[in-house]
Design a protein around this motif. Structure first.
Motif, PDB file in Angstrom:
ATOM      1  N   MET A  68     -22.114 -40.645  14.582  1.00 28.08           N
ATOM      2  CA  MET A  68     -23.281 -41.188  13.877  1.00 28.08           C
ATOM      3  C   MET A  68     -22.859 -41.587  12.457  1.00 28.08           C
ATOM      4  SD  MET A  68     -25.891 -38.168  15.140  1.00 28.08           S
ATOM      5  CE  MET A  68     -27.304 -38.761  14.201  1.00 28.08           C
ATOM      6  N   PRO A  69     -21.991 -42.589  12.335  1.00 27.83           N
ATOM      7  CA  PRO A  69     -21.439 -42.920  11.011  1.00 27.83           C
ATOM      8  C   PRO A  69     -22.477 -43.388  10.003  1.00 27.83           C
ATOM      9  CG  PRO A  69     -20.855 -44.606  12.626  1.00 27.83           C
ATOM     10  CD  PRO A  69     -21.448 -43.460  13.385  1.00 27.83           C
ATOM     11  N   ALA A  70     -23.528 -44.069  10.454  1.00 29.54           N
ATOM     12  CA  ALA A  70     -24.538 -44.548   9.506  1.00 29.54           C
ATOM     13  C   ALA A  70     -25.257 -43.373   8.854  1.00 29.54           C
ATOM     14  CB  ALA A  70     -25.529 -45.467  10.219  1.00 29.54           C
ATOM     15  N   ARG A  86     -21.615 -31.243   4.412  1.00 31.42           N
ATOM     16  CA  ARG A  86     -21.378 -30.644   5.735  1.00 31.42           C
ATOM     17  C   ARG A  86     -22.151 -31.394   6.820  1.00 31.42           C
ATOM     18  NH1 ARG A  86     -19.570 -25.323   6.032  1.00 31.42           N
ATOM     19  NH2 ARG A  86     -19.794 -25.601   8.288  1.00 31.42           N
ATOM     20  N   LEU A  87     -23.381 -31.791   6.498  1.00 31.84           N
ATOM     21  CA  LEU A  87     -24.177 -32.565   7.446  1.00 31.84           C
ATOM     22  C   LEU A  87     -23.483 -33.880   7.763  1.00 31.84           C
ATOM     23  CD1 LEU A  87     -26.743 -33.173   9.064  1.00 31.84           C
ATOM     24  CD2 LEU A  87     -27.834 -33.901   6.922  1.00 31.84           C
ATOM     25  N   GLY A  88     -22.936 -34.523   6.750  1.00 30.39           N
ATOM     26  CA  GLY A  88     -22.228 -35.781   6.970  1.00 30.39           C
ATOM     27  C   GLY A  88     -21.023 -35.616   7.868  1.00 30.39           C
ATOM     28  N   VAL A  89     -20.278 -34.526   7.688  1.00 26.35           N
ATOM     29  CA  VAL A  89     -19.104 -34.267   8.538  1.00 26.35           C
ATOM     30  C   VAL A  89     -19.525 -34.100   9.993  1.00 26.35           C
ATOM     31  CG1 VAL A  89     -17.277 -32.602   9.047  1.00 26.35           C
ATOM     32  CG2 VAL A  89     -17.732 -33.267   6.681  1.00 26.35           C
ATOM     33  N   VAL A 117     -14.472 -37.501   2.485  1.00 24.39           N
ATOM     34  CA  VAL A 117     -15.076 -37.673   3.809  1.00 24.39           C
ATOM     35  C   VAL A 117     -15.748 -39.041   3.907  1.00 24.39           C
ATOM     36  CG1 VAL A 117     -16.644 -36.687   5.511  1.00 24.39           C
ATOM     37  CG2 VAL A 117     -15.471 -35.194   3.896  1.00 24.39           C
ATOM     38  N   LEU A 118     -16.402 -39.476   2.836  1.00 24.26           N
ATOM     39  CA  LEU A 118     -17.021 -40.797   2.838  1.00 24.26           C
ATOM     40  C   LEU A 118     -15.970 -41.884   3.054  1.00 24.26           C
ATOM     41  CD1 LEU A 118     -19.473 -42.596   2.510  1.00 24.26           C
ATOM     42  CD2 LEU A 118     -19.214 -42.428   0.018  1.00 24.26           C
ATOM     43  N   SER A 119     -14.800 -41.670   2.508  1.00 22.70           N
ATOM     44  CA  SER A 119     -13.709 -42.629   2.729  1.00 22.70           C
ATOM     45  C   SER A 119     -13.356 -42.726   4.209  1.00 22.70           C
ATOM     46  CB  SER A 119     -12.477 -42.215   1.922  1.00 22.70           C
ATOM     47  OG  SER A 119     -12.748 -42.219   0.535  1.00 22.70           O
ATOM     48  N   GLN A 120     -13.377 -41.571   4.903  1.00 20.36           N
ATOM     49  CA  GLN A 120     -13.108 -41.589   6.346  1.00 20.36           C
ATOM     50  C   GLN A 120     -14.164 -42.390   7.095  1.00 20.36           C
ATOM     51  OE1 GLN A 120     -12.378 -37.678   8.084  1.00 20.36           O
ATOM     52  NE2 GLN A 120     -11.662 -36.913   6.118  1.00 20.36           N
ATOM     53  N   VAL A 121     -15.416 -42.216   6.693  1.00 21.94           N
ATOM     54  CA  VAL A 121     -16.509 -42.956   7.344  1.00 21.94           C
ATOM     55  C   VAL A 121     -16.297 -44.455   7.169  1.00 21.94           C
ATOM     56  CG1 VAL A 121     -18.988 -43.413   7.334  1.00 21.94           C
ATOM     57  CG2 VAL A 121     -18.154 -41.075   7.046  1.00 21.94           C
TER      58      VAL A 121
END
Length: 645
Positions: A326-328, A316-319, A350-354
């Protein structure tokens, strides 16, 4: 035996929420003890409030139900026994009265009891009610439930009473699907749950119910945001080391358009979670060192269970960080989440989207390949691997990956479901339809697959087969939005001339010929009553012709058919405003935004409605949230400037 339990009626000076929940609690315990079904009746009334359908909890009488009501319940349901009763409260004490009726003799109770209590000590009458239900079902109360702590979850009658009153609010919101009465105040329920938590801090139920209640209030925009935030902060202050409350506050900030606050709380939740896990592991080692293996195993298991919560929080934090640009940071937290997750790896999506957004799409396929190397029978990973190859320009490799998956998986149907649209897009329609048919053989009521299959039939010039598929969709009783769109497509196939008339009327509206459009559409209202597009054009024409009462009726009909039609809410707001009913327009839009929280058109309309009734701060806040959510695009800037002026 089938048994139904009516909520206890609440007498004068008695809290209806407590009366209702005593019955519900007894039903739940009786189910768990006897493993038999107990039908708990709920009294709810539906009413219209300024154009909005709402629900209210009802206390039918301040005394025991009359004989006619008992007979009426027996006539409406096939139960053998019916239990009702009355709660009377006065000066901290009171009485619980309970009766049991049998279908064979509906006028005289087969059994009954009357149990008084003093100083809020509600345990004894509640226990009697539970035992009555268990006895009626032929069960026996477990010996361990002779202890109050084991039966009620707490040894504090005060905490138990306050918990039930607070829990009643949660149940009300859930059963009303958020459409609660305007006078409902969740703040009182939060305070009641807080008292229960303070009275017995070791009892987890009030704590978890506060978190659930604040989530529901946030979801449906019930009560004051300030009060919800205050409640969450207070429960966190009382439980500073519990990550669940901190996470809930992060969810709240995300829902109210404060992504930085959301990210901050999610980060704190991760820290607290790790600290708690580390503490439990140390305690487990200490217990092991002194030979207490049972305690050590219990603490280690608790630590392991708690550690599993870290991955969802990091995800959730990554999203949030991804949406904040803030992609990094997002990548770092998502990679950590993936490391902690099991074979399914839900955060990989979600990581794939990043990676795609940062120009590293070529890294996506190898990630999914690594998952497949560990678990080659993971159908979702198979699909994601194939799609990632196609999306990065390796279409032949992606197609081959789909073919390999269908050949190697024990159950290839999930892969066929996603391979079919790929083939349809490539123009291999016959094979796509074969795969869709295989999927539908396994899941004949899968609405998205049916609709994709219908689109493929149309693409293959087999539109004559589409109506049957659309009727199959309608036969599944889909959600209202899907039903509206499917019905519209069916009408467009089967009544093309009338649809052409609607399109012609739409062009007249665009040209300013509102009277002509209305004249064109009026005769079609009977024939096209289920065609939402006709009502949309008619509502627009009436509004522009300043026939606001007619516009209101057309808008209501439109939204009844297609509640997800965002422009329809704008038309209804215009119609209400045109009749001077600004408060109704505001209330309607507020409820609409609660149901469709990501709708920019509805948020804009709500902002202007708020401004018209003098809520300028709310209008400015909505403008700020829209800017943050949309990136403040040039096409919206002038409108948002007006909203903030």
């Amino acid at each position: 035996m089938q048994i139904a339990v009516l909520p206890l009626n609440a007498g004068p000076e008695t809290r209806p929420a407590l009366a209702r929940q005593l019955s519900n609690f007894a039903c739940e315990i009786a189910r768990n003890v006897t493993h038999q079904e107990v039908h708990a009746v709920n009294y709810m009334a539906q009413f219209e409030d300024e154009g909005v359908t709402r629900m209210a909890m009802v206390n039918p009488a301040e005394e025991l139900n009359d004989p006619e009501m008992i007979k009426q319940f027996f006539s409406q349901a096939p139960m053998q026994r019916l239990v009702d009763g009355l709660l009377l409260e006065k000066d901290g004490g009171g009485t619980v009265k309970v009766r049991v009726f049998d279908r064979e003799d509906q006028e005289v109770p087969t059994s009954s009891f009357e149990e008084p209590f003093v100083n809020g000590q509600i345990f004894a009458p509640t226990r009697a009610l539970v035992k009555t239900l268990v006895d009626q079902l032929g069960g026996q109360m477990p010996t361990e439930m002779n202890i109050d702590q084991n039966l009620f979850g707490t040894s504090s009658a005060e905490a138990f009473t306050d918990f039930l009153i607070g829990f009643d609010a949660v149940q009300y919101i859930e059963k009303a699907n958020g459409q609660v009465a305007r006078e409902f105040q969740p703040e009182m329920a939060i305070e009641s749950l807080m008292r229960a938590h303070k009275a017995d801090p070791d009892w987890e139920a009030p704590y978890l119910t506060i978190l659930n209640l604040t989530r529901l209030c946030t979801q449906f925009r019930i009560g004051s945001a300030d009060a919800i935030e205050k409640g969450l902060k207070e429960i966190i202050e009382l439980n500073p080391d519990d990550a669940r409350g901190i996470f809930a506050l992060g969810e709240f900030y995300g829902a109210v358009g404060n992504p930085s606050g959301s990210a901050e709380q999610f980060e704190k939740a991760v820290v607290k979670l790790r600290e708690r896990v580390a503490t439990l592991r140390k305690e487990a080692e200490a217990a092991k060192a002194i030979g207490d293996t049972a305690e050590s195993s219990s603490l280690a298991a608790e630590a392991d269970n708690l550690a599993r919560d870290e991955a969802p929080i990091l995800s959730r934090l990554g999203v949030v960080q991804l949406n904040m640009g803030m992609p990094a940071n997002a990548e770092r937290n998502l990679r950590r989440a993936v490391e902690l997750e099991g074979d399914d790896k839900p955060s990989l999506g979600v990581l794939s989207q990043v990676l795609a957004q940062t120009g590293r799409a070529h890294e996506i396929a190898p990630m999914w390949k690594a998952v497949l190397d560990v678990n080659p029978q993971n159908p979702q990973a198979r699909v994601n691997y194939a799609m990632s190859l196609i999306q990065t320009g390796n279409e032949p490799g992606g197609i081959q990956a789909f073919e390999d998956a269908m050949a190697q998986l024990e159950d290839p149907v999930p892969v066929k479901r996603f391979f079919a649209p790929v083939l349809a897009q490539k123009g291999d329609l016959d094979r796509a339809m074969d795969l869709y048919e295989d999927v539908l053989d396994a899941a004949p009521t899968e609405v998205p697959v049916l609709l994709e299959y219908a689109q493929t039939l149309k693409q293959a010039n087999r539109e004559f087969e589409v109506p049957k598929v659309l009727r199959d969709v309608l036969a599944t009783n889909p959600d209202p939005n899907t039903k509206a769109q499917t019905q519209a497509w069916l009408i467009e196939i089967e009544q093309p001339k009338r649809v052409e008339a609607v399109e012609a009327a739409g062009k007249k509206v665009e040209a300013g010929d509102y009277a002509g459009a209305i004249s064109e559409l009026k005769p079609l209202r009977t024939w096209l009553a289920d065609y939402w597009k006709m009502w949309a054009v008619l509502a627009s024409a009436y509004n522009r012709a300043e026939q606001f009462e007619d516009a209101e009726q057309a808008s209501v009909q439109l939204l009844n058919l297609f509640p997800g039609c965002e422009p329809g809410y704008g038309e209804l707001a215009t119609a209400l405003s045109g009749q001077g009913r600004e408060q109704e327009a505001y209330n309607m839009l507020r409820n609409a935004l609660a149901a469709m929280g990501n709708s920019v058109p509805i948020a804009l309309n709500l902002g202007f409605a708020a401004k018209r009734i003098g809520n300028t701060d709310e209008a400015r806040n909505l403008a700020k949230q829209i800017r943050e959510a949309t990136g403040n695009p040039e096409g919206l800037r002038d409108v948002l400037d007006q909203l903030e002026a």
